[in-house]
Design a protein around this motif. Sequence first.
Motif, PDB file in Angstrom:
ATOM      1  N   ALA A   6      23.123   8.003 -13.645  1.00 36.31           N
ATOM      2  CA  ALA A   6      23.016   9.113 -14.600  1.00 36.31           C
ATOM      3  C   ALA A   6      21.612   9.123 -15.190  1.00 36.31           C
ATOM      4  CB  ALA A   6      24.056   8.970 -15.704  1.00 36.31           C
ATOM      5  N   TYR A   7      21.286  10.192 -15.910  1.00 36.49           N
ATOM      6  CA  TYR A   7      19.969  10.313 -16.521  1.00 36.49           C
ATOM      7  C   TYR A   7      19.893   9.566 -17.848  1.00 36.49           C
ATOM      8  CZ  TYR A   7      18.857  14.106 -13.263  1.00 36.49           C
ATOM      9  OH  TYR A   7      18.613  14.851 -12.141  1.00 36.49           O
ATOM     10  N   THR A   8      18.697   9.091 -18.144  1.00 37.57           N
ATOM     11  CA  THR A   8      18.449   8.482 -19.454  1.00 37.57           C
ATOM     12  C   THR A   8      18.378   9.536 -20.562  1.00 37.57           C
ATOM     13  OG1 THR A   8      16.074   8.593 -19.015  1.00 37.57           O
ATOM     14  CG2 THR A   8      17.188   6.514 -18.492  1.00 37.57           C
ATOM     15  N   TRP A   9      17.946  10.759 -20.193  1.00 34.67           N
ATOM     16  CA  TRP A   9      17.754  11.805 -21.200  1.00 34.67           C
ATOM     17  C   TRP A   9      17.724  13.152 -20.510  1.00 34.67           C
ATOM     18  CZ3 TRP A   9      14.158  15.676 -21.820  1.00 34.67           C
ATOM     19  CH2 TRP A   9      14.166  16.345 -23.067  1.00 34.67           C
ATOM     20  N   VAL A  10      18.253  14.155 -21.189  1.00 33.74           N
ATOM     21  CA  VAL A  10      18.123  15.559 -20.775  1.00 33.74           C
ATOM     22  C   VAL A  10      17.921  16.390 -22.036  1.00 33.74           C
ATOM     23  CG1 VAL A  10      19.523  15.338 -18.673  1.00 33.74           C
ATOM     24  CG2 VAL A  10      20.624  15.936 -20.849  1.00 33.74           C
ATOM     25  N   PRO A  11      17.405  17.624 -21.919  1.00 33.25           N
ATOM     26  CA  PRO A  11      17.263  18.493 -23.100  1.00 33.25           C
ATOM     27  C   PRO A  11      18.605  18.761 -23.774  1.00 33.25           C
ATOM     28  CG  PRO A  11      16.019  19.348 -21.235  1.00 33.25           C
ATOM     29  CD  PRO A  11      16.860  18.236 -20.698  1.00 33.25           C
ATOM     30  N   ASP A  12      18.541  19.201 -25.003  1.00 35.01           N
ATOM     31  CA  ASP A  12      19.754  19.390 -25.806  1.00 35.01           C
ATOM     32  C   ASP A  12      20.779  20.281 -25.112  1.00 35.01           C
ATOM     33  OD1 ASP A  12      18.671  17.794 -27.730  1.00 35.01           O
ATOM     34  OD2 ASP A  12      18.182  19.416 -29.135  1.00 35.01           O
ATOM     35  N   PHE A  13      20.327  21.370 -24.477  1.00 30.02           N
ATOM     36  CA  PHE A  13      21.282  22.327 -23.906  1.00 30.02           C
ATOM     37  C   PHE A  13      22.095  21.712 -22.770  1.00 30.02           C
ATOM     38  CE2 PHE A  13      17.585  22.972 -21.151  1.00 30.02           C
ATOM     39  CZ  PHE A  13      18.167  23.000 -19.890  1.00 30.02           C
ATOM     40  N   ALA A  14      21.578  20.650 -22.151  1.00 26.38           N
ATOM     41  CA  ALA A  14      22.267  20.029 -21.020  1.00 26.38           C
ATOM     42  C   ALA A  14      23.124  18.838 -21.426  1.00 26.38           C
ATOM     43  CB  ALA A  14      21.250  19.591 -19.972  1.00 26.38           C
ATOM     44  N   GLN A  15      22.937  18.353 -22.633  1.00 21.84           N
ATOM     45  CA  GLN A  15      23.679  17.177 -23.056  1.00 21.84           C
ATOM     46  C   GLN A  15      25.169  17.510 -23.177  1.00 21.84           C
ATOM     47  OE1 GLN A  15      21.913  15.186 -26.419  1.00 21.84           O
ATOM     48  NE2 GLN A  15      19.851  15.268 -25.541  1.00 21.84           N
ATOM     49  N   GLY A  16      25.977  16.692 -22.547  1.00 21.23           N
ATOM     50  CA  GLY A  16      27.408  16.958 -22.490  1.00 21.23           C
ATOM     51  C   GLY A  16      27.817  17.794 -21.303  1.00 21.23           C
ATOM     52  N   LYS A 208      26.190   9.032 -25.751  1.00 25.05           N
ATOM     53  CA  LYS A 208      25.650   7.798 -26.313  1.00 25.05           C
ATOM     54  C   LYS A 208      24.333   7.434 -25.652  1.00 25.05           C
ATOM     55  CE  LYS A 208      26.879   2.951 -27.110  1.00 25.05           C
ATOM     56  NZ  LYS A 208      27.942   1.907 -26.920  1.00 25.05           N
ATOM     57  N   VAL A 209      24.241   7.641 -24.345  1.00 21.59           N
ATOM     58  CA  VAL A 209      22.997   7.360 -23.611  1.00 21.59           C
ATOM     59  C   VAL A 209      21.878   8.242 -24.131  1.00 21.59           C
ATOM     60  CG1 VAL A 209      21.868   7.475 -21.357  1.00 21.59           C
ATOM     61  CG2 VAL A 209      24.186   6.558 -21.543  1.00 21.59           C
ATOM     62  N   PHE A 210      22.139   9.523 -24.276  1.00 19.94           N
ATOM     63  CA  PHE A 210      21.103  10.457 -24.712  1.00 19.94           C
ATOM     64  C   PHE A 210      20.680  10.199 -26.162  1.00 19.94           C
ATOM     65  CE2 PHE A 210      23.347  13.459 -21.580  1.00 19.94           C
ATOM     66  CZ  PHE A 210      22.650  12.936 -20.522  1.00 19.94           C
ATOM     67  N   ALA A 211      21.638   9.828 -26.991  1.00 23.98           N
ATOM     68  CA  ALA A 211      21.322   9.569 -28.399  1.00 23.98           C
ATOM     69  C   ALA A 211      20.386   8.379 -28.560  1.00 23.98           C
ATOM     70  CB  ALA A 211      22.621   9.335 -29.180  1.00 23.98           C
ATOM     71  N   ALA A 212      20.462   7.463 -27.610  1.00 28.55           N
ATOM     72  CA  ALA A 212      19.630   6.255 -27.707  1.00 28.55           C
ATOM     73  C   ALA A 212      18.246   6.442 -27.108  1.00 28.55           C
ATOM     74  CB  ALA A 212      20.333   5.100 -26.992  1.00 28.55           C
ATOM     75  N   ALA A 213      18.001   7.599 -26.480  1.00 32.41           N
ATOM     76  CA  ALA A 213      16.735   7.831 -25.770  1.00 32.41           C
ATOM     77  C   ALA A 213      15.822   8.742 -26.588  1.00 32.41           C
ATOM     78  CB  ALA A 213      17.004   8.433 -24.404  1.00 32.41           C
ATOM     79  N   GLU A 214      14.555   8.671 -26.280  1.00 32.80           N
ATOM     80  CA  GLU A 214      13.566   9.571 -26.856  1.00 32.80           C
ATOM     81  C   GLU A 214      13.143  10.596 -25.798  1.00 32.80           C
ATOM     82  OE1 GLU A 214      10.266   7.515 -28.472  1.00 32.80           O
ATOM     83  OE2 GLU A 214      11.446   6.386 -29.924  1.00 32.80           O
ATOM     84  N   ALA A 215      12.898  11.809 -26.241  1.00 39.20           N
ATOM     85  CA  ALA A 215      12.444  12.841 -25.305  1.00 39.20           C
ATOM     86  C   ALA A 215      11.103  12.407 -24.702  1.00 39.20           C
ATOM     87  CB  ALA A 215      12.296  14.177 -26.016  1.00 39.20           C
ATOM     88  N   PRO A 216      10.948  12.525 -23.385  1.00 31.77           N
ATOM     89  CA  PRO A 216       9.672  12.168 -22.772  1.00 31.77           C
ATOM     90  C   PRO A 216       8.584  13.144 -23.147  1.00 31.77           C
ATOM     91  CG  PRO A 216      11.157  13.154 -21.154  1.00 31.77           C
ATOM     92  CD  PRO A 216      11.958  12.968 -22.412  1.00 31.77           C
ATOM     93  N   ALA A 217       7.360  12.749 -22.968  1.00 35.93           N
ATOM     94  CA  ALA A 217       6.210  13.614 -23.256  1.00 35.93           C
ATOM     95  C   ALA A 217       6.298  14.878 -22.418  1.00 35.93           C
ATOM     96  CB  ALA A 217       4.915  12.874 -22.951  1.00 35.93           C
ATOM     97  N   GLY A 218       6.007  15.990 -23.042  1.00 35.24           N
ATOM     98  CA  GLY A 218       6.044  17.264 -22.329  1.00 35.24           C
ATOM     99  C   GLY A 218       7.293  18.064 -22.592  1.00 35.24           C
ATOM    100  N   PHE A 219       8.289  17.460 -23.254  1.00 42.59           N
ATOM    101  CA  PHE A 219       9.523  18.186 -23.563  1.00 42.59           C
ATOM    102  C   PHE A 219       9.584  18.491 -25.056  1.00 42.59           C
ATOM    103  CE2 PHE A 219      10.685  16.345 -19.518  1.00 42.59           C
ATOM    104  CZ  PHE A 219      11.489  17.305 -18.946  1.00 42.59           C
TER     105      PHE A 219
END
Length: 219
Positions: A6-16, A208-219
């Motif tokens: 799975a991904y470490t992070w995605v934008p808000d609209f994709a989370q869930g 939980k995964v997304f909450a623990a991650a920081e948005a990467p540069a450029g997002f």
Amino acid sequence: MREVTAYTWVPDFAQGFVKDLRVRWALEEAGLPYTERLIDHQQKLMPEHLARQPFAQVPVYRDDEVELFESGAIVLYIAEGSPVLMPEDSAARARVMSWAFAALNSIEPHVANVTGTQLFHNEALWAAGYLDKEQQMMNGRLKRLSRWMEGREYLEAERFTAADLLMASVLRELERSGSFERFPDLAAYCERCTSRPAFSRALEAQLKVFAAAEAPAGF
């Protein structure tokens, strides 16, 4: 041990809504523990991941016997070994398989055309005309699904199956666009499916995964 990529992070609209959620849900329904293999959006383009998922997507699933990609295929693989997700009767199993593919092939492309345009191209000059056409196509499919659901709690049995898991996963997208307003019966069906404790656990695990991650540069 079963592993889900799975991904470490995605934008808000994709989370869930990232499709590893479907696999997590199936595993939770089947009562099967799993581990996560988390990758970022650079790693998905690396040869190691492309050897496992040629289209640079998630999820990928593997256990002691198999490795496979595509969320629908993974869910059906899990369901084959789970009486919770797949009935024992061969005729009923065949119908569940039919509805699983219907969710992914007859419903999801039309939902994706509408929701994808609304999310990414809503301000484009061509969007209004395109959306009118695509919403008509989508509504036509949803009307047929609604007719099938008359008098039924679930798609093909008196109980929840893998087909309902996949169909509800597709229909959830409509919550974001307001398209459920014309189909309150389908909204109720989707709610019936996603109110299951296994879905809540799967959703919590992804978020939980997304909450623990920081948005990467450029997002």
